[in-house]
Enzyme design. Structure first.
Site, PDB file in Angstrom:
ATOM      1  N   ASN A  94      66.753  27.457  76.940  1.00 50.82           N
ATOM      2  CA  ASN A  94      68.241  27.586  76.433  1.00 50.82           C
ATOM      3  C   ASN A  94      69.216  27.450  77.342  1.00 50.82           C
ATOM      4  OD1 ASN A  94      66.830  29.982  77.425  1.00 50.82           O
ATOM      5  ND2 ASN A  94      68.246  31.320  76.083  1.00 50.82           N
ATOM      6  N   GLU A 127      61.842  38.760  81.565  1.00 47.23           N
ATOM      7  CA  GLU A 127      63.188  38.802  80.744  1.00 47.23           C
ATOM      8  C   GLU A 127      62.822  38.241  79.435  1.00 47.23           C
ATOM      9  OE1 GLU A 127      65.976  37.863  78.816  1.00 47.23           O
ATOM     10  OE2 GLU A 127      66.566  36.426  80.280  1.00 47.23           O
ATOM     11  N   LEU A 128      62.770  39.116  78.427  1.00 47.75           N
ATOM     12  CA  LEU A 128      62.210  38.817  77.263  1.00 47.75           C
ATOM     13  C   LEU A 128      63.297  38.580  75.935  1.00 47.75           C
ATOM     14  CD1 LEU A 128      58.818  40.717  77.640  1.00 47.75           C
ATOM     15  CD2 LEU A 128      59.244  38.457  78.399  1.00 47.75           C
ATOM     16  N   CYS A 177      69.338  35.083  74.454  1.00 51.45           N
ATOM     17  CA  CYS A 177      68.625  36.480  74.325  1.00 51.45           C
ATOM     18  C   CYS A 177      69.720  37.588  74.327  1.00 51.45           C
ATOM     19  CB  CYS A 177      67.743  36.779  75.450  1.00 51.45           C
ATOM     20  SG  CYS A 177      68.499  36.494  77.252  1.00 51.45           S
ATOM     21  N   GLU A 182      66.757  40.617  87.325  1.00 58.61           N
ATOM     22  CA  GLU A 182      67.256  39.285  87.937  1.00 58.61           C
ATOM     23  C   GLU A 182      68.654  39.422  88.294  1.00 58.61           C
ATOM     24  OE1 GLU A 182      64.278  36.095  86.628  1.00 58.61           O
ATOM     25  OE2 GLU A 182      65.817  36.375  85.073  1.00 58.61           O
TER      26      GLU A 182
END
Length: 476
Positions: A146, A245-246, A279, A457
């Site tokens: 993405n 990072e979900l 996200c 991050e």
């Protein structure tokens, strides 16, 4: 082509796979299809290159990153055009992403020179404690489709700044973006073996090698919570460092003292960014009953004006979804919501024929009357559907906002400073935008809580993810 040990080469099997334009289905190119042996070779190259790279001075590593930043900006338009064709986002947004990607390279070029140690007083007069910060070793990065360039630099830049070497497996939907990004780093003078690219149409054997190979000491992953949990569990078998990072299920809360028109404009802008495939995209829009009518009227008007199509066409603000599976998910969520009593105010259908032929287009959609029993209330949408939920009081909306296993981003609109702080402190999310739809930057930590991830991050924390602390206890 794969990039292993400083050389571009085909996979050992000579297999290739296609990269396609999600707006038309057109084939953009063929990419080397890596197998397990290719990944093992990439890891071995990274392991061999690590000692020399780790010993380079921070200033040397910084200089290479600065050069990569310069090259990325020089190639900004070329990279953006490719991103629009391969990922689908409108060209204006693609240009913004390349700039954001370059920001991470610049930030960590600067932070490379700020890996500080520490001196700690001892209770003994004849003892001294010193803490060193040293690179963890070979890192493995698995990146999403993405944001196919900025998610690469957000992992590669801190790894290199810290003195780590890295093996990257990019998303199978956007391998060409990864190839061109690697050319930037290679042309900037990154030594052979320090960065390695292994594209593949089949992530399972690639991931298995990255997770089982003992030379890999760090795994960084951006993607779904389901896959992130699996990777974290496998990484634990060798106690590899992980940062994840979900998924997200961001609430967007509009309180009665907020300007409903401004809030609706903000909601429309961030919800349909990247076709909702982000996200941090708002997935549940909570609006106070007293201003709901004005908010919905403005949101409906704004969304109805959004122009959908190929990202290289003039005036396009919403591009295609990434694949057929994403379209199926949109239809399922809308059908379920309507069957439970929700109203579709705008959109609600796949766009077909004409300029949409061969692409994965869904009409920008607004749904009102959303309730907790609906699928869209619980499940991350990752698409251009804005569900609106009415609430009556602050405690109620905080409870509803936190009623999710996710905890990445959230948004508050209010003109009451006390409420802004009170609600922000009560929300279980890693990032909160207060009257702000973009609470992100290379300079601030990005990440979530609960099942939205581990670690951060960007910012100083992003560099720390690639460093170990070593204590020296010295007796005099």
């Amino acid at each position: 082509m794969l990039y292993i040990n400083g050389e571009w080469a085909p996979s050992r099997s000579a297999r290739e796979f296609e990269s396609r334009d999600p707006a038309s289905g057109a084939v953009l190119g063929q990419v080397a299809d890596a197998g397990r042996e290719d990944v093992a070779a990439a890891i071995a190259a990274a392991e061999q290159a690590f000692p020399a790279w780790a010993k380079r001075t921070a200033y040397e590593r910084s200089a290479i990153l600065y050069r990569a930043w310069e090259l990325m900006l020089e190639r900004k338009e070329e990279l953006a055009q490719l991103m629009t064709r391969e990922q689908g986002k409108p060209i204006r947004m693609a240009r913004t992403e390349v700039g954001y990607a370059a920001d991470f390279v610049l930030w960590f070029a600067e932070e490379a020179k700020r890996v500080y140690g520490e001196t700690i007083p001892s209770s003994r007069a004849d003892q001294r404690f010193h803490v060193l910060r040293q690179p963890v070793g070979v890192a493995a990065a698995i990146t999403p489709w993405n944001y196919p360039i900025s998610m690469l630099t957000r992992k590669i830049a801190p790894a290199l700044a810290a003195g780590c070497t890295i093996v990257v497996k990019p998303a199978e939907q956007t391998p060409l973006c990864a190839v061109e990004t690697f050319k930037v780093f290679a042309d900037a003078g990154v030594p052979a073996g320090v960065i390695n690219l292994v594209s593949s149409s089949d992530p399972e054997p690639i991931g298995d090698e990255l997770l089982s190979n003992p030379a890999v000491r760090k795994i960084t992953f951006t993607g779904s919570t389901e896959i992130g949990k699996f990777i974290a569990g496998r990484a634990a078998e060798q106690m590899k460092r992980v940062s994840m990072e979900l998924g997200g299920h961001a609430p967007f809360i509009v309180f009665p003292d907020a300007d409903p028109v401004r809030a609706a404009k903000g909601a429309a802008a961030v919800k349909f960014l990247n076709t909702g495939q982000a996200c941090i995209s708002p997935n549940r829009i909570f609006v106070h009953r007293s201003i709901a009518e004005t908010f919905l009227a403005t949101l409906r008007e704004r969304v109805a004006k959004l122009k959908t199509g190929h990202g290289l066409a003039d005036g396009i603000s919403v591009g295609p979804l990434i694949d057929e599976q994403a379209l199926t998910k949109m239809q399922r969520q809308v059908d379920d919501a309507v069957s439970h009593g929700a109203d579709v105010l705008v959109g609600g259908e796949q766009l077909k024929g004409g300029a949409y032929e061969g692409g994965y287009f869904w009409a920008p959609t607004v749904i009102s009357g959303v309730t907790p029993e609906m699928l869209i209330y619980r499940e991350e949408t990752f698409g251009p559907i804005a569900p609106v939920i009415i609430f009556d009081d602050e405690e109620e909306v905080i409870r509803m906002a936190n009623d999710t296993t996710y905890g990445l981003a959230s948004y508050i609109y209010t003109n009451d400073l006390s409420r802004a702080y009170r609600v922000a402190e009560a929300l279980d999310f890693g990032m909160i935008g207060i009257n702000d739809i973009n609470p992100t930057s290379a300079a601030v930590p990005f990440g979530g809580v609960k099942e939205s991830g581990l670690g951060r991050e960007g910012a100083r924390e992003g560099l720390s993810e690639y460093l170990n602390s070593k204590v020296l206890g010295i007796a005099l």
